[in-house]
Design a protein around this motif. Structure first.
Motif, PDB file in Angstrom:
ATOM      1  N   LEU A  82      27.742  20.212  56.850  1.00 27.65           N
ATOM      2  CA  LEU A  82      27.222  19.017  57.521  1.00 27.65           C
ATOM      3  C   LEU A  82      27.951  18.645  58.813  1.00 27.65           C
ATOM      4  CD1 LEU A  82      26.228  16.580  54.635  1.00 27.65           C
ATOM      5  CD2 LEU A  82      24.731  17.648  56.317  1.00 27.65           C
ATOM      6  N   PRO A  83      29.285  18.687  58.855  1.00 32.25           N
ATOM      7  CA  PRO A  83      29.950  18.263  60.097  1.00 32.25           C
ATOM      8  C   PRO A  83      29.519  19.072  61.322  1.00 32.25           C
ATOM      9  CG  PRO A  83      31.524  18.359  58.297  1.00 32.25           C
ATOM     10  CD  PRO A  83      30.260  18.986  57.791  1.00 32.25           C
ATOM     11  N   ARG A  84      29.174  20.330  61.135  1.00 38.48           N
ATOM     12  CA  ARG A  84      28.780  21.172  62.266  1.00 38.48           C
ATOM     13  C   ARG A  84      27.280  21.113  62.545  1.00 38.48           C
ATOM     14  NH1 ARG A  84      29.270  26.491  62.171  1.00 38.48           N
ATOM     15  NH2 ARG A  84      29.285  26.723  59.910  1.00 38.48           N
ATOM     16  N   PHE A  85      26.477  21.030  61.487  1.00 38.66           N
ATOM     17  CA  PHE A  85      25.026  21.130  61.660  1.00 38.66           C
ATOM     18  C   PHE A  85      24.348  19.786  61.892  1.00 38.66           C
ATOM     19  CE2 PHE A  85      25.819  25.266  59.925  1.00 38.66           C
ATOM     20  CZ  PHE A  85      24.778  26.068  60.347  1.00 38.66           C
ATOM     21  N   GLY A  86      24.782  18.771  61.177  1.00 38.25           N
ATOM     22  CA  GLY A  86      24.049  17.511  61.200  1.00 38.25           C
ATOM     23  C   GLY A  86      22.839  17.558  60.280  1.00 38.25           C
ATOM     24  N   ILE A  87      22.198  16.424  60.120  1.00 42.33           N
ATOM     25  CA  ILE A  87      21.107  16.282  59.152  1.00 42.33           C
ATOM     26  C   ILE A  87      19.767  16.133  59.862  1.00 42.33           C
ATOM     27  CG2 ILE A  87      20.176  14.854  57.286  1.00 42.33           C
ATOM     28  CD1 ILE A  87      23.012  13.981  56.663  1.00 42.33           C
ATOM     29  N   ALA A  88      18.796  16.930  59.428  1.00 44.71           N
ATOM     30  CA  ALA A  88      17.429  16.781  59.933  1.00 44.71           C
ATOM     31  C   ALA A  88      16.715  15.658  59.178  1.00 44.71           C
ATOM     32  CB  ALA A  88      16.660  18.079  59.774  1.00 44.71           C
ATOM     33  N   ALA A  89      16.876  15.637  57.859  1.00 46.14           N
ATOM     34  CA  ALA A  89      16.260  14.601  57.015  1.00 46.14           C
ATOM     35  C   ALA A  89      16.851  14.707  55.623  1.00 46.14           C
ATOM     36  CB  ALA A  89      14.742  14.764  56.963  1.00 46.14           C
ATOM     37  N   VAL A  90      16.726  13.626  54.840  1.00 47.94           N
ATOM     38  CA  VAL A  90      17.195  13.602  53.455  1.00 47.94           C
ATOM     39  C   VAL A  90      16.016  13.264  52.553  1.00 47.94           C
ATOM     40  CG1 VAL A  90      18.809  12.579  51.803  1.00 47.94           C
ATOM     41  CG2 VAL A  90      19.472  12.818  54.213  1.00 47.94           C
ATOM     42  N   TYR A  91      15.877  14.009  51.453  1.00 48.11           N
ATOM     43  CA  TYR A  91      14.753  13.814  50.533  1.00 48.11           C
ATOM     44  C   TYR A  91      15.273  13.591  49.120  1.00 48.11           C
ATOM     45  CZ  TYR A  91      12.056  15.719  54.412  1.00 48.11           C
ATOM     46  OH  TYR A  91      11.495  15.923  55.644  1.00 48.11           O
ATOM     47  N   ASP A  92      14.433  12.969  48.285  1.00 48.73           N
ATOM     48  CA  ASP A  92      14.829  12.729  46.903  1.00 48.73           C
ATOM     49  C   ASP A  92      14.121  13.650  45.920  1.00 48.73           C
ATOM     50  OD1 ASP A  92      12.265  11.752  46.819  1.00 48.73           O
ATOM     51  OD2 ASP A  92      12.793   9.778  46.026  1.00 48.73           O
ATOM     52  N   ALA A  93      13.408  14.664  46.431  1.00 54.44           N
ATOM     53  CA  ALA A  93      12.709  15.602  45.554  1.00 54.44           C
ATOM     54  C   ALA A  93      12.692  16.985  46.196  1.00 54.44           C
ATOM     55  CB  ALA A  93      11.277  15.129  45.294  1.00 54.44           C
ATOM     56  N   PRO A  94      12.935  18.051  45.418  1.00 51.95           N
ATOM     57  CA  PRO A  94      12.939  19.404  45.973  1.00 51.95           C
ATOM     58  C   PRO A  94      11.643  19.779  46.671  1.00 51.95           C
ATOM     59  CG  PRO A  94      13.937  19.409  43.802  1.00 51.95           C
ATOM     60  CD  PRO A  94      13.352  18.038  43.993  1.00 51.95           C
ATOM     61  N   GLN A  95      10.506  19.309  46.147  1.00 56.99           N
ATOM     62  CA  GLN A  95       9.242  19.692  46.778  1.00 56.99           C
ATOM     63  C   GLN A  95       9.112  19.137  48.195  1.00 56.99           C
ATOM     64  OE1 GLN A  95       6.175  19.174  43.445  1.00 56.99           O
ATOM     65  NE2 GLN A  95       5.198  20.572  44.862  1.00 56.99           N
ATOM     66  N   LEU A  96       9.641  17.929  48.425  1.00 56.58           N
ATOM     67  CA  LEU A  96       9.588  17.364  49.779  1.00 56.58           C
ATOM     68  C   LEU A  96      10.481  18.155  50.727  1.00 56.58           C
ATOM     69  CD1 LEU A  96       9.719  13.562  48.885  1.00 56.58           C
ATOM     70  CD2 LEU A  96       7.728  14.887  49.616  1.00 56.58           C
ATOM     71  N   ALA A  97      11.666  18.527  50.252  1.00 54.11           N
ATOM     72  CA  ALA A  97      12.557  19.336  51.074  1.00 54.11           C
ATOM     73  C   ALA A  97      11.952  20.717  51.325  1.00 54.11           C
ATOM     74  CB  ALA A  97      13.919  19.463  50.407  1.00 54.11           C
ATOM     75  N   LEU A  98      11.295  21.271  50.319  1.00 47.43           N
ATOM     76  CA  LEU A  98      10.626  22.556  50.478  1.00 47.43           C
ATOM     77  C   LEU A  98       9.554  22.476  51.555  1.00 47.43           C
ATOM     78  CD1 LEU A  98       9.933  25.459  49.549  1.00 47.43           C
ATOM     79  CD2 LEU A  98       8.461  24.449  47.798  1.00 47.43           C
ATOM     80  N   ASP A  99       8.767  21.420  51.533  1.00 47.43           N
ATOM     81  CA  ASP A  99       7.721  21.244  52.537  1.00 47.43           C
ATOM     82  C   ASP A  99       8.319  21.163  53.937  1.00 47.43           C
ATOM     83  OD1 ASP A  99       4.848  20.606  53.230  1.00 47.43           O
ATOM     84  OD2 ASP A  99       5.817  18.796  53.964  1.00 47.43           O
ATOM     85  N   ALA A 100       9.446  20.457  54.066  1.00 50.46           N
ATOM     86  CA  ALA A 100      10.096  20.354  55.368  1.00 50.46           C
ATOM     87  C   ALA A 100      10.580  21.718  55.849  1.00 50.46           C
ATOM     88  CB  ALA A 100      11.267  19.378  55.289  1.00 50.46           C
ATOM     89  N   ALA A 101      11.125  22.515  54.934  1.00 55.79           N
ATOM     90  CA  ALA A 101      11.577  23.859  55.305  1.00 55.79           C
ATOM     91  C   ALA A 101      10.398  24.730  55.726  1.00 55.79           C
ATOM     92  CB  ALA A 101      12.326  24.494  54.140  1.00 55.79           C
ATOM     93  N   LEU A 102       9.301  24.648  55.001  1.00 57.20           N
ATOM     94  CA  LEU A 102       8.106  25.434  55.339  1.00 57.20           C
ATOM     95  C   LEU A 102       7.575  25.065  56.731  1.00 57.20           C
ATOM     96  CD1 LEU A 102       6.271  25.270  51.902  1.00 57.20           C
ATOM     97  CD2 LEU A 102       7.129  27.355  52.998  1.00 57.20           C
ATOM     98  N   ARG A 103       7.776  23.829  57.129  1.00 57.69           N
ATOM     99  CA  ARG A 103       7.317  23.368  58.431  1.00 57.69           C
ATOM    100  C   ARG A 103       8.308  23.694  59.552  1.00 57.69           C
ATOM    101  NH1 ARG A 103       3.075  19.585  57.869  1.00 57.69           N
ATOM    102  NH2 ARG A 103       2.648  19.052  55.691  1.00 57.69           N
ATOM    103  N   GLY A 104       9.430  24.343  59.199  1.00 59.27           N
ATOM    104  CA  GLY A 104      10.389  24.738  60.212  1.00 59.27           C
ATOM    105  C   GLY A 104      11.297  23.635  60.690  1.00 59.27           C
ATOM    106  N   HIS A 105      11.509  22.611  59.846  1.00 59.32           N
ATOM    107  CA  HIS A 105      12.305  21.464  60.278  1.00 59.32           C
ATOM    108  C   HIS A 105      13.803  21.706  60.218  1.00 59.32           C
ATOM    109  CE1 HIS A 105       8.766  18.515  59.347  1.00 59.32           C
ATOM    110  NE2 HIS A 105       8.491  19.375  60.306  1.00 59.32           N
ATOM    111  N   GLY A 106      14.224  22.817  59.597  1.00 59.43           N
ATOM    112  CA  GLY A 106      15.643  23.100  59.531  1.00 59.43           C
ATOM    113  C   GLY A 106      15.982  24.033  58.396  1.00 59.43           C
ATOM    114  N   ILE A 107      17.275  24.090  58.051  1.00 60.21           N
ATOM    115  CA  ILE A 107      17.782  24.922  56.967  1.00 60.21           C
ATOM    116  C   ILE A 107      17.865  24.073  55.700  1.00 60.21           C
ATOM    117  CG2 ILE A 107      19.774  26.222  56.127  1.00 60.21           C
ATOM    118  CD1 ILE A 107      20.496  26.773  59.073  1.00 60.21           C
ATOM    119  N   ALA A 108      17.356  24.607  54.589  1.00 52.12           N
ATOM    120  CA  ALA A 108      17.377  23.877  53.318  1.00 52.12           C
ATOM    121  C   ALA A 108      18.114  24.692  52.274  1.00 52.12           C
ATOM    122  CB  ALA A 108      15.957  23.582  52.847  1.00 52.12           C
ATOM    123  N   CYS A 109      18.793  23.992  51.368  1.00 45.70           N
ATOM    124  CA  CYS A 109      19.395  24.621  50.194  1.00 45.70           C
ATOM    125  C   CYS A 109      18.614  24.124  48.986  1.00 45.70           C
ATOM    126  CB  CYS A 109      20.869  24.242  50.082  1.00 45.70           C
ATOM    127  SG  CYS A 109      21.720  25.062  48.701  1.00 45.70           S
TER     128      CYS A 109
END
Length: 309
Positions: free
Chosen positions: A224-251
């Motif tokens: 986090l200190p180097r990359f910063g945050i694109a967005a924070v989600y409370d469900a894996p499916q929402l984070a998955l959707d963001a990754a599919l849309r190219g919004h950043g790197i997801a774990c």
């Protein structure tokens, strides 16, 4: 009084008492349509019958629910409050009546589990299930932390821990891992750069800490200190959707990623180590199998889980 008019005395409201569904349906139609005559047409009743239903309901609650405005009617404040509750209750009842129709199928099996597991792991396998068990009709219901299977009509539960309930059988199933992924275009850009330059190209798609195992959360926090945050989600499916849309790197957990990785919609990033995740469990009633289909689906899930390890 006509035949379609009420002949019962609703009395007054009291502790534990409810008005009849017939009265509530007449009230809801008049409130929704703003007219007693239009409500009567919608319900295939006479206008006097609907008027009488409203009068009975007003007597039951002890106050007026409508007031006349010109040739029409409008709700009083009490009527507005009651309309909200009645609308929700009738909608719930209609949905329930629609759903029970499927329970007549002997192949129906009610399977409860987290949305990201049902979507990311199971959905892509349903054609394989149909090929070997065409009689099974899965009813998939999402619950992130299933634990009250004894209170609802459930056949199989997917959870992060055994239910450990009397009369239920628990079986260890899949062990997930957590992977760093990105959309193909972003992954290609990152592959052309040294790891030190990745923060110039992408930010992190984060899950809330409580949604991640300790190892994955620690790995993400280190970046986090180097990359910063694109967005924070409370469900894996929402984070998955963001990754599919190219919004950043997801774990994300492997059970959420399987289909997207297999068909190339996401890429696992080289140089970002996988992190250990949860042991998943399958649970079912031990001695009260509703059907052979339930046993077959349980065995199929175990076999598919073994094949996917």
């Amino acid at each position: 009084m006509s035949k379609d008019q009420s002949r019962e005395d609703e009395g007054a409201a009291g502790p534990g008492r409810l008005p009849s569904l017939r009265l509530l349906a007449g009230f809801e139609a008049a409130a929704r349509l703003g007219s007693v005559s239009r409500a009567a047409e919608a319900l295939h009743l006479s206008q006097s019958a609907v008027s009488h239903q409203i009068q009975q309901l007003e007597a039951f609650v002890g106050q007026p629910l409508f007031q006349r405005v010109g040739r029409g009617i409008e709700l009083t404040f009490a009527g507005q409050m009651l309309q909200q509750s009645v609308r929700r209750a009738l909608d719930t009842l209609r949905r329930g009546l629609d759903r029970i129709a499927v329970y007549t199928d002997p192949g129906l099996v009610v399977l409860v589990g987290p949305a990201f597991v049902l979507h990311g792991w199971l959905q892509g396998r349903l054609e394989r299930l149909r090929a070997v068990h065409p009689d099974i009709v899965p009813l998939l219901s999402t619950d992130e932390e299933p634990g009250q299977a004894d209170e609802i009509d459930v056949d199989i539960v997917i959870g992060r821990q055994p239910l450990a309930m009397a009369g239920w059988e628990d079986a260890a199933w899949l062990r997930e891992d957590w992977r760093f992924v990105a959309a193909p275009a972003l992954a290609e850009q990152l592959a052309a750069l040294s790891a030190e330059r990745h923060p110039q190209q992408a930010r992190l798609i984060c899950l809330e800490k409580t949604r991640m195992p300790e190892a994955a959360e620690a790995a993400l926090q280190a970046l986090l200190p180097r990359f910063g945050i694109a967005a924070v989600y409370d469900a894996p499916q929402l984070a998955l959707d963001a990754a599919l849309r190219g919004h950043g790197i997801a774990c994300l957990p492997s059970l959420a990623l399987e289909e997207a990785l297999a068909d190339g919609r996401l890429c696992e990033l080289a140089g970002y180590p996988r992190q250990p995740g949860a042991q998943w469990w399958l649970s079912r009633p031990r001695d009260t199998l509703r059907s052979e289909a339930m046993a077959n689906l349980f065995d199929w899930l175990r076999a598919e889980g073994g094949a996917g390890r």
